[in-house]
Design an enzyme around this catalytic site. Structure first.
Site, PDB file in Angstrom:
ATOM      1  CB  THR A 161     -24.886  11.892  18.310  1.00 19.57           C
ATOM      2  OG1 THR A 161     -23.891  11.267  19.101  1.00 19.57           O
ATOM      3  CG2 THR A 161     -25.529  13.025  19.089  1.00 19.57           C
ATOM      4  NE  ARG A 203     -17.511   8.856  25.850  1.00 16.13           N
ATOM      5  CZ  ARG A 203     -18.190   9.189  24.766  1.00 16.13           C
ATOM      6  NH1 ARG A 203     -19.437   8.793  24.611  1.00 16.13           N
ATOM      7  NH2 ARG A 203     -17.617   9.934  23.823  1.00 16.13           N
ATOM      8  N   GLY A 254     -20.145  11.735  26.866  1.00 17.80           N
ATOM      9  CA  GLY A 254     -19.549  12.476  25.764  1.00 17.80           C
ATOM     10  C   GLY A 254     -20.032  13.916  25.716  1.00 17.80           C
ATOM     11  CG  ASP A 255     -20.147  15.799  21.846  1.00 17.28           C
ATOM     12  OD1 ASP A 255     -20.112  14.557  21.755  1.00 17.28           O
ATOM     13  OD2 ASP A 255     -20.608  16.521  20.939  1.00 17.28           O
ATOM     14  CB  THR A 265     -23.048  13.925  15.341  1.00 18.60           C
ATOM     15  OG1 THR A 265     -22.732  12.521  15.239  1.00 18.60           O
ATOM     16  CG2 THR A 265     -22.980  14.544  13.957  1.00 18.60           C
ATOM     17  N   GLY A 266     -20.042  13.364  16.827  1.00 12.99           N
ATOM     18  CA  GLY A 266     -18.669  12.968  16.549  1.00 12.99           C
ATOM     19  C   GLY A 266     -18.031  12.330  17.764  1.00 12.99           C
ATOM     20  N   GLY A 278     -16.845  12.385  20.997  1.00 14.13           N
ATOM     21  CA  GLY A 278     -17.201  13.355  22.020  1.00 14.13           C
ATOM     22  C   GLY A 278     -16.060  13.955  22.796  1.00 14.13           C
TER      23      GLY A 278
END
Length: 332
Positions: free
Chosen positions: A197, A225, A227-228, A247-248, A250
């Site tokens: 990200t 899907r 994510g965050d 970033t990680g 999500g």
């Protein structure tokens, strides 16, 4: 008495001038957390550092010219999206079906306006489409074909064929993930070694804050899907006091509403930004089973870049105007 009065007037004049003088801007960027030393070849490292430096230069040039934090974060993220070395835009990873599905968001701290898109497949720079959603629609989040249809009505959005996003490295990563999945070694949303990200946060010379984030998601993701990264409050958040891009993994960042939690700690808990960000990244997320990092800046120009992985692609320009780029944990 007259001398004291003159000294007081001089001090007040100097204080007024300092208050009126524009503050030096601040810009932070990231290109993903989870970097593993053994997979970082000298050639890749050199290219990544060069692209991080270009993104910093592009975004900070906006700030130096008196531009807004919002314009600066968008410009920096565009540069990162155009690089094949980050999991966003050109370098996006592939889904289980062999497609690229892109997500992005942006938020203006001065007004708390925000825009986001998810699951787009033909937009060269998703962060610009997210900006258009914020500026030119009554909505915050648009997805898939609807988001692209909206983008074609507003102008200024570059559309590309899906082949534009194909890179041999990302295709190889998908094939490896599929082979592992077939052998029962991992799930379709298993832990990744690198969350690519990208994002940026900025404080401009007028005291305004902004944040933006963009991603291709997770290799081998399925079923649409998301994510965050396009979720306001999870992967991106900005208000008058604080701006965060995450970033990680999500799923965990969504569950912990990471970006908003950090800013809420600053607002309601009166915590220093460094303490707030570190508590969320180093305690809350690992306790849930996730990992990753954030970049964050506050209205006073304080900033932090905590992460709980082996490394995080990152860069920053503080109030001293000096640019820095780093990758591994021991470089700060």
């Amino acid at each position: 008495m007259i001398v004291r009065l003159l000294l007081w007037m001089m001090l007040m004049t100097a204080a007024t001038a300092d208050a009126a003088r524009p503050a030096k801007p601040v810009l932070l960027i990231h290109g993903g957390a989870g970097v593993i030393r053994s997979t970082l070849t000298p050639q890749v490292e050199q290219a990544v550092r060069a692209d991080l430096a270009r993104a910093l230069d592009a975004g900070y040039a906006v700030l130096e010219a008196g531009g807004s934090a919002l314009d600066a974060v968008a410009r920096a993220v565009v540069v990162l999206e155009d690089s094949p070395h980050f999991n966003a835009g050109k370098g996006a990873v592939f889904t289980h079906e062999g497609r690229n599905e892109l997500d992005a968001s942006i938020m203006d701290g001065a007004t708390r306006r925000a825009g986001a898109v998810a699951g787009v497949r033909h937009v060269r720079n998703p962060v610009l489409l997210a900006r258009a959603v914020m500026d030119k629609s009554p909505h915050v989040l648009l997805i898939g074909e609807g988001a692209e249809a909206f983008g074609r009505t507003v102008g200024g959005i570059d559309f590309v064929e899906p082949a534009y996003f194909h890179t041999d490295e990302r295709w190889r990563q998908l094939q490896e993930a599929l082979q592992k999945e077939a052998a029962g070694q991992s799930s379709s949303l298993g832990r990744a070694i690198h969350y690519g990200t990208v994002g940026a946060v900025a404080l401009d010379s007028h005291g305004r804050l902004a944040a933006a984030t963009s991603t291709g998601g997770m290799t081998n993701k399925r079923w649409g899907r998301v994510g965050d990264s396009p979720i306001i409050g999870a992967g991106t958040y900005a208000d008058a006091r604080c701006a965060v891009s995450a970033t990680g993994w999500g799923e965990f960042f969504i569950r912990a509403t990471v970006a908003r939690d950090i800013c809420a700690r600053v607002e309601y808990g009166r915590q220093p930004l460094l303490k707030a960000a570190r508590a969320v990244v180093m305690d809350t997320i690992p306790a849930l089973g996730g990992d990753g990092g954030v970049i964050a800046v506050d209205a006073d120009g304080n900033f932090t870049l905590p992460f709980n992985t082996d490394g995080m692609y990152r860069g920053w320009v503080g109030r001293d105007g000096k640019a820095h780029v780093a990758i591994l944990a021991d470089e700060d």
